[in-house]
Design an enzyme around this catalytic site. Structure first.
Site, mmCIF file in Angstrom:
data_model
loop_
_atom_site.group_PDB
_atom_site.id
_atom_site.type_symbol
_atom_site.label_atom_id
_atom_site.label_comp_id
_atom_site.label_asym_id
_atom_site.label_seq_id
_atom_site.Cartn_x
_atom_site.Cartn_y
_atom_site.Cartn_z
ATOM 1 N N SER A 119 0.863 -1.185 0.275
ATOM 2 C CA SER A 119 -0.209 -0.013 -0.099
ATOM 3 C C SER A 119 0.707 1.632 -0.323
ATOM 4 C CB SER A 119 -1.079 0.286 0.871
ATOM 5 O OG SER A 119 -0.289 -0.492 2.039
ATOM 6 N N HIS A 140 -2.530 -2.359 -6.709
ATOM 7 C CA HIS A 140 -2.935 -2.236 -5.296
ATOM 8 C C HIS A 140 -4.223 -2.227 -5.606
ATOM 9 C CE1 HIS A 140 -3.054 1.500 -1.890
ATOM 10 N NE2 HIS A 140 -3.755 0.092 -1.723
ATOM 11 N N GLU A 152 -4.439 0.570 -7.951
ATOM 12 C CA GLU A 152 -3.670 1.458 -8.322
ATOM 13 C C GLU A 152 -2.700 0.778 -9.392
ATOM 14 O OE1 GLU A 152 -2.733 5.282 -5.413
ATOM 15 O OE2 GLU A 152 -2.414 3.424 -5.025
ATOM 16 N N ASN A 190 -2.637 6.286 -0.666
ATOM 17 C CA ASN A 190 -2.753 6.159 0.368
ATOM 18 C C ASN A 190 -2.002 7.687 0.969
ATOM 19 O OD1 ASN A 190 -3.841 4.491 1.693
ATOM 20 N ND2 ASN A 190 -2.687 2.999 1.106
HETATM 21 C C1 CAA Z 1 -4.593 0.782 2.898
HETATM 22 C C2 CAA Z 1 -5.226 0.798 1.068
HETATM 23 O O1 CAA Z 1 -3.308 0.542 1.050
HETATM 24 C C3 CAA Z 1 -6.092 1.339 0.427
HETATM 25 C C4 CAA Z 1 -7.686 1.035 1.230
HETATM 26 O O2 CAA Z 1 -7.856 -0.176 0.358
HETATM 27 S S1 CAA Z 1 -7.788 1.776 2.420
HETATM 28 C C5 CAA Z 1 -9.454 1.516 1.987
HETATM 29 C C6 CAA Z 1 -10.754 1.540 1.144
HETATM 30 N N1 CAA Z 1 -11.796 1.041 1.246
HETATM 31 C C7 CAA Z 1 -12.190 1.706 1.825
HETATM 32 O O3 CAA Z 1 -12.878 3.351 1.773
HETATM 33 C C8 CAA Z 1 -14.197 1.872 2.507
HETATM 34 C C9 CAA Z 1 -15.132 2.597 3.160
HETATM 35 N N2 CAA Z 1 -16.262 1.186 3.798
HETATM 36 C C10 CAA Z 1 -17.330 1.252 2.362
HETATM 37 O O4 CAA Z 1 -17.067 1.724 1.323
HETATM 38 C C11 CAA Z 1 -18.401 0.869 2.882
HETATM 39 O O5 CAA Z 1 -18.564 0.511 4.565
HETATM 40 C C12 CAA Z 1 -18.249 -1.207 3.025
HETATM 41 C C13 CAA Z 1 -18.144 -1.537 1.019
HETATM 42 C C14 CAA Z 1 -17.064 -1.718 3.541
HETATM 43 C C15 CAA Z 1 -19.644 -1.640 3.351
HETATM 44 O O6 CAA Z 1 -20.712 -1.049 2.831
HETATM 45 P P1 CAA Z 1 -21.931 -0.972 3.627
HETATM 46 O O7 CAA Z 1 -23.027 -0.617 3.410
HETATM 47 O O8 CAA Z 1 -21.556 -0.040 5.188
HETATM 48 O O9 CAA Z 1 -22.691 -2.273 4.311
HETATM 49 P P2 CAA Z 1 -23.016 -3.331 4.392
HETATM 50 O O10 CAA Z 1 -23.938 -3.112 3.594
HETATM 51 O O11 CAA Z 1 -22.620 -4.761 4.879
HETATM 52 O O12 CAA Z 1 -22.429 -4.246 2.485
HETATM 53 C C16 CAA Z 1 -22.301 -3.269 1.416
HETATM 54 C C17 CAA Z 1 -21.844 -4.274 0.426
HETATM 55 O O13 CAA Z 1 -20.291 -5.131 0.281
HETATM 56 C C18 CAA Z 1 -20.376 -6.517 0.716
HETATM 57 N N3 CAA Z 1 -19.645 -6.172 1.808
HETATM 58 C C19 CAA Z 1 -19.103 -5.452 2.699
HETATM 59 N N4 CAA Z 1 -17.988 -6.397 3.493
HETATM 60 C C20 CAA Z 1 -17.094 -6.925 2.548
HETATM 61 C C21 CAA Z 1 -15.997 -7.591 2.785
HETATM 62 N N5 CAA Z 1 -15.306 -7.957 3.555
HETATM 63 N N6 CAA Z 1 -15.846 -9.191 1.642
HETATM 64 C C22 CAA Z 1 -17.020 -8.771 0.799
HETATM 65 N N7 CAA Z 1 -18.026 -8.315 0.694
HETATM 66 C C23 CAA Z 1 -18.138 -7.132 1.489
HETATM 67 C C24 CAA Z 1 -21.744 -6.478 1.436
HETATM 68 O O14 CAA Z 1 -21.912 -8.352 1.170
HETATM 69 C C25 CAA Z 1 -22.875 -6.242 0.851
HETATM 70 O O15 CAA Z 1 -22.912 -6.361 -0.881
HETATM 71 P P3 CAA Z 1 -24.617 -7.064 -0.761
HETATM 72 O O16 CAA Z 1 -25.506 -6.519 -0.079
HETATM 73 O O17 CAA Z 1 -24.945 -7.139 -2.454
HETATM 74 O O18 CAA Z 1 -24.094 -8.705 -0.407
HETATM 75 N N1 NDP Z 2 -5.379 -3.310 4.500
HETATM 76 C C1 NDP Z 2 -5.775 -2.678 4.184
HETATM 77 O O1 NDP Z 2 -6.750 -2.069 3.755
HETATM 78 C C2 NDP Z 2 -4.804 -2.752 2.840
HETATM 79 C C3 NDP Z 2 -3.582 -3.671 2.311
HETATM 80 N N2 NDP Z 2 -2.575 -3.118 1.413
HETATM 81 C C4 NDP Z 2 -1.571 -4.381 2.065
HETATM 82 O O2 NDP Z 2 -1.545 -5.235 1.151
HETATM 83 C C5 NDP Z 2 -0.760 -6.388 2.189
HETATM 84 C C6 NDP Z 2 -2.060 -7.489 3.189
HETATM 85 O O3 NDP Z 2 -2.347 -6.481 4.474
HETATM 86 P P1 NDP Z 2 -3.194 -6.850 5.491
HETATM 87 O O4 NDP Z 2 -4.092 -8.201 3.891
HETATM 88 O O5 NDP Z 2 -4.161 -5.972 5.835
HETATM 89 O O6 NDP Z 2 -2.712 -8.257 6.285
HETATM 90 P P2 NDP Z 2 -3.012 -9.576 7.230
HETATM 91 O O7 NDP Z 2 -2.256 -8.638 8.307
HETATM 92 O O8 NDP Z 2 -3.995 -9.470 6.773
HETATM 93 O O9 NDP Z 2 -2.254 -10.234 6.150
HETATM 94 C C7 NDP Z 2 -1.365 -10.700 5.983
HETATM 95 C C8 NDP Z 2 -1.212 -12.342 5.418
HETATM 96 O O10 NDP Z 2 -0.029 -12.535 5.424
HETATM 97 C C9 NDP Z 2 0.994 -13.721 6.381
HETATM 98 N N3 NDP Z 2 2.306 -13.181 6.099
HETATM 99 C C10 NDP Z 2 2.829 -12.978 7.033
HETATM 100 N N4 NDP Z 2 3.852 -12.449 6.499
HETATM 101 C C11 NDP Z 2 3.986 -13.887 5.187
HETATM 102 C C12 NDP Z 2 5.131 -14.434 4.341
HETATM 103 N N5 NDP Z 2 6.635 -14.151 4.309
HETATM 104 N N6 NDP Z 2 5.007 -15.697 3.602
HETATM 105 C C13 NDP Z 2 3.328 -15.410 2.928
HETATM 106 N N7 NDP Z 2 2.379 -15.211 3.792
HETATM 107 C C14 NDP Z 2 2.766 -14.075 5.012
HETATM 108 C C15 NDP Z 2 0.038 -13.202 7.267
HETATM 109 O O11 NDP Z 2 -0.150 -14.177 7.884
HETATM 110 P P3 NDP Z 2 0.647 -14.668 9.725
HETATM 111 O O12 NDP Z 2 -1.014 -13.789 10.051
HETATM 112 O O13 NDP Z 2 0.708 -15.832 10.098
HETATM 113 O O14 NDP Z 2 1.423 -13.991 9.962
HETATM 114 C C16 NDP Z 2 -1.072 -13.224 7.065
HETATM 115 O O15 NDP Z 2 -1.936 -14.045 6.686
HETATM 116 C C17 NDP Z 2 0.319 -5.116 3.270
HETATM 117 O O16 NDP Z 2 0.735 -5.278 2.423
HETATM 118 C C18 NDP Z 2 -0.980 -3.845 3.153
HETATM 119 O O17 NDP Z 2 -0.090 -2.769 3.523
HETATM 120 C C19 NDP Z 2 -3.243 -2.919 0.103
HETATM 121 C C20 NDP Z 2 -4.403 -2.288 0.870
HETATM 122 C C21 NDP Z 2 -5.033 -2.404 1.538
#
Ligand code: CAA
Ligand code: NDP
Length: 283
Positions: A119, A140, A152, A190
């Site tokens: 990320s 991403h 991305e 991010n």
């Molecule tokens: C950190 C990084 O590197 C990058 C990132 O990812 S940053 C994070 C980006 N994501 C966001 O910003 C998410 C923001 N949140 C949302 O968009 C919404 O809250 C959400 C989509 C997660 C949930 O939506 P909601 O309307 O509040 O809840 P809910 O009605 O339960 O869910 C909507 C739909 O998504 C699905 N859903 C929710 N969470 C899910 C999950 N974890 N996995 C699979 N499907 C999921 C639900 O099943 C539902 O679908 P249907 O009703 O059609 O079956």
């Molecule tokens: N969380 C988010 O919203 C997002 C995260 N990302 C990126 O995705 C990646 C994973 O994040 P996320 O899924 O949230 O993290 P989690 O902690 O949910 O999952 C990471 C997984 O990787 C496993 N793991 C750790 N080390 C190894 C290894 N050497 N070989 C194989 N598997 C390994 C862990 O196992 P164990 O638990 O046994 O240690 C765990 O199951 C990160 O790089 C994160 O920045 C990108 C977009 C969004």
């Protein structure tokens, strides 16, 4: 060359989602994790998601069975010996990612593309430990992967056009929308999102408002689907901290300093939803 067989590394929240959308698009998927327990948790999540699709009438029962049949369990990187693509989604740590890519470079076939779902970490730096930097790229995905449309695509310094085009084509096949981004810390998603979340944590830390109030302001005031503290818990506080550290180190600018409260929670093991406690508690 068409991508048919993919290894997804890390069966956590991102890896399991990526594996699910790949299998739904007809690819053969090796789902890899270091621990069997994490693999089982990941495949369990995928099975539940597919069952929900069946219940909601979006997928037939036999289609669910066909998707599940495309998965193979993998507990060793050696299984990458005959894949066309690897998508790494292990923890957000440069040493771990570099170690994985170094091994994959030896194991994976010459034509294979090595992608990271990092990320925020520089793709160029991950690519540099391999002998195929032209075939290393950032892919991403957003959380939750089955729902969010964006991928991305990050070009490292040496990523070839051919590799970029293959990954763009695959992204569309996964029913996602690709957006091209260059390799700078945090990319676009991010660099913009995480300082907002970090600032929300500072707002809590400084006692400006309660966590509920901060989330409510952003939900009702800005129409965000989740408040920033709920979103931080959802992403994982460890991941949020890693990203802020990458921005802080990468730009050398104090505006990216991680909030001490974020550090404290991570040190306490309060990692958010995945560990049962972060800013909020989860049962
Ligand atoms: C950190 C990084 O590197 C990058 C990132 O990812 S940053 C994070 C980006 N994501 C966001 O910003 C998410 C923001 N949140 C949302 O968009 C919404 O809250 C959400 C989509 C997660 C949930 O939506 P909601 O309307 O509040 O809840 P809910 O009605 O339960 O869910 C909507 C739909 O998504 C699905 N859903 C929710 N969470 C899910 C999950 N974890 N996995 C699979 N499907 C999921 C639900 O099943 C539902 O679908 P249907 O009703 O059609 O079956
Ligand atoms: N969380 C988010 O919203 C997002 C995260 N990302 C990126 O995705 C990646 C994973 O994040 P996320 O899924 O949230 O993290 P989690 O902690 O949910 O999952 C990471 C997984 O990787 C496993 N793991 C750790 N080390 C190894 C290894 N050497 N070989 C194989 N598997 C390994 C862990 O196992 P164990 O638990 O046994 O240690 C765990 O199951 C990160 O790089 C994160 O920045 C990108 C977009 C969004």
């Amino acid at each position: 060359m068409a991508i048919q067989k993919v290894m997804v590394i890390g069966a956590g929240q991102m890896g399991s989602g990526i594996a699910q959308v790949c299998a739904q698009a007809g690819l053969e998927v090796l789902l890899n994790d270091i621990s069997e327990e994490s693999y089982e948790r990941g495949i369990g999540t995928i099975t539940r998601n597919l069952s929900r699709n069946v219940e909601k009438g979006r997928m037939a029962e036999d289609e669910k069975a066909a998707v599940l049949q495309r998965f193979t369990k993998s507990l060793s990187l050696q299984d990458a010996k005959d894949v066309d693509l690897v998508i790494e989604a292990a923890v957000e740590n440069m040493d771990i990612k570099q170690s994985i890519f170094k091994q994959l470079d030896v194991i994976a076939p010459e034509h294979a593309i090595l992608a990271s779902n990092t990320s925020s970490l520089p793709i160029t730096e991950i690519a540099a430990v391999t002998n195929r930097p032209a075939q290393v790229i950032g892919m991403h995905f957003m959380n939750p992967v089955p729902v969010m449309k964006l991928v991305e695509i990050i070009r490292g310094l040496a990523t070839s056009d051919e590799v970029y085009n293959s990954i763009e084509e695959l992204t569309k096949k996964l029913q996602k929308v690709p957006v091209e981004v260059n390799d700078f810390p945090g990319f676009v998603a991010n660099r913009v999102l995480m300082p907002m979340i970090n600032e929300a944590i500072f707002t809590l830390y400084e006692g400006v408002a309660t966590k509920e109030a901060i989330d409510e302001v952003m939900k009702l005031g800005m129409n965000h689907p989740m408040g920033p503290l709920t979103l931080a818990d959802f992403i994982g506080l460890d991941t949020c901290l890693y990203i802020m550290e990458t921005l802080y180190e990468g730009f050398g600018d104090s505006k990216y300093r991680p909030c001490p409260l974020l550090r404290k929670y991570v040190k306490a093991g309060w990692l958010g939803k995945k560990s049962g406690r972060g800013f909020y508690e989860y049962s």
